[in-house]
Design an enzyme around this catalytic site. Structure first.
Site, PDB file in Angstrom:
ATOM      1  N   ASN B  42       0.840  -1.205   0.000  1.00  0.00           N
ATOM      2  CA  ASN B  42       0.000   0.000   0.000  1.00  0.00           C
ATOM      3  C   ASN B  42       0.879   1.260   0.000  1.00  0.00           C
ATOM      4  OD1 ASN B  42      -1.591   2.228   1.310  1.00  0.00           O
ATOM      5  ND2 ASN B  42      -3.179   0.648   1.315  1.00  0.00           N
ATOM      6  N   HIS B  53      -3.393   0.241  -3.575  1.00  0.00           N
ATOM      7  CA  HIS B  53      -3.497  -0.766  -2.534  1.00  0.00           C
ATOM      8  C   HIS B  53      -2.414  -1.815  -2.814  1.00  0.00           C
ATOM      9  CE1 HIS B  53      -7.842  -0.077  -0.842  1.00  0.00           C
ATOM     10  NE2 HIS B  53      -7.071   0.978  -0.710  1.00  0.00           N
ATOM     11  N   GLU B  55      -2.510  -5.030  -3.461  1.00  0.00           N
ATOM     12  CA  GLU B  55      -2.751  -5.915  -4.599  1.00  0.00           C
ATOM     13  C   GLU B  55      -2.498  -5.185  -5.916  1.00  0.00           C
ATOM     14  OE1 GLU B  55      -4.656  -5.315  -2.018  1.00  0.00           O
ATOM     15  OE2 GLU B  55      -5.722  -7.099  -1.324  1.00  0.00           O
ATOM     16  N   SER B  78      -7.707  -9.674   3.573  1.00  0.00           N
ATOM     17  CA  SER B  78      -8.844  -9.879   2.669  1.00  0.00           C
ATOM     18  C   SER B  78      -8.980  -8.699   1.705  1.00  0.00           C
ATOM     19  CB  SER B  78     -10.127 -10.020   3.503  1.00  0.00           C
ATOM     20  OG  SER B  78     -11.257 -10.067   2.653  1.00  0.00           O
ATOM     21  N   CYS B  80     -10.232  -5.746  -0.543  1.00  0.00           N
ATOM     22  CA  CYS B  80     -11.408  -4.856  -0.579  1.00  0.00           C
ATOM     23  C   CYS B  80     -12.118  -5.022  -1.927  1.00  0.00           C
ATOM     24  CB  CYS B  80     -10.969  -3.413  -0.329  1.00  0.00           C
ATOM     25  SG  CYS B  80     -10.242  -2.600  -1.783  1.00  0.00           S
ATOM     26  N   CYS B  83      -9.860  -4.248  -4.936  1.00  0.00           N
ATOM     27  CA  CYS B  83      -8.868  -5.276  -5.259  1.00  0.00           C
ATOM     28  C   CYS B  83      -9.540  -6.593  -5.651  1.00  0.00           C
ATOM     29  CB  CYS B  83      -7.913  -5.441  -4.083  1.00  0.00           C
ATOM     30  SG  CYS B  83      -7.005  -3.897  -3.742  1.00  0.00           S
ATOM     31  N   ASP B 143      -8.362   4.640   4.065  1.00  0.00           N
ATOM     32  CA  ASP B 143      -7.908   3.693   3.049  1.00  0.00           C
ATOM     33  C   ASP B 143      -9.010   2.783   2.531  1.00  0.00           C
ATOM     34  OD1 ASP B 143      -5.512   2.907   1.560  1.00  0.00           O
ATOM     35  OD2 ASP B 143      -5.841   0.945   2.457  1.00  0.00           O
TER      36      ASP B 143
END
Lengths: 157, 157
Positions: B42, B53, B55, B78, B80, B83, B143
């Site tokens: 991030n 982010h 990912e 996990s 969001c 992503c 975020d």
């Protein structure tokens, strides 16, 4: 400033991307009062950046914000799942879309989750994408993760 | 290379982000054979970039690819909706997740759409995010687009 005025900013971004040899998709993030917060276009070709779709570019250009409840995302093309996920995660309540004829992304899903969708069916947006997909289909399929080469590879193996 | 080995790369990215004063979420994209394709964390704080982010950073770092059918996305947290949308759009078939206790994103939705989910419930991932959220809740809510300031503003108005 109405939806067509806001779309004109996204279209100008798409044209700029096309002139750079890139994928002609543009976007802009506005405040509800019409203030432009950020704008950008797809940068796959220009930066070798698979992660920067037009909506992502406009979102990044708007900088850090505590929230997005008063914003409108404007894009020349129906947002893909990636960009639809961006809209949902950050609670952007309204999306203005140039066209959804050449690509139908996640905007129905967004509508189901309470996002207001304004679909303009703009002829210039349709023409830009139709011409682009006809001219550079591999680039288009790469940008939406349609693995055409893998299909060919599988058929051959 | 098993899921825990791959997660270690994402955890190293999360630690690097934390050391930079950023949000401790890391990710990595692997080929199915264990080859590392891209890694990142991030970058909201470091680059003032709301769009990156973990990912997304790992996906960008992997460069342009024709397809993702042979890839695995590994993330400390996990994913969001943003992503998760990335994973769905680009057809990434397998997601390895460090933990989903501190945040439950879109991984159930991904599973419904055929993505294989490996949830490791890793204690270090849980501890990093628990400590971070306790230390900097405003940054965390920013975020994930939870507009805490707007809630306070609405209550006051």
């Amino acid at each position: 400033m109405d939806a067509h005025d806001m779309l004109a900013v996204a279209v100008a971004e798409a044209r700029a991307g096309l002139a750079e040899g890139g994928i002609p998709i543009g976007a802009a993030l506005f405040a509800a009062d019409g203030t432009l917060l950020g704008r950008g276009h797809n940068r796959r070709v220009q930066d070798g950046d698979a992660s920067t779709h037009a909506e992502t570019a406009a979102f990044r250009d708007a900088g850090r914000r505590a929230g997005y409840r008063d914003t409108i995302m404007v894009t020349t093309l129906s947002p893909c799942w990636y960009c639809s996920g961006l809209v949902r995660q950050f609670g952007i309540p309204h999306v203005v879309i140039g066209e959804a004829r050449t690509f139908h992304g996640g905007h129905d899903w967004l509508a189901e989750h309470g996002v207001r969708i304004t679909l303009l069916d703009d002829p210039e947006c349709v023409r830009m994408m139709t011409d682009f997909i006809a001219a550079k289909p591999e680039l288009w399929f790469e940008d939406i993760g349609e693995d055409v080469s893998a299909d060919i590879g599988q058929e051959q193996s």
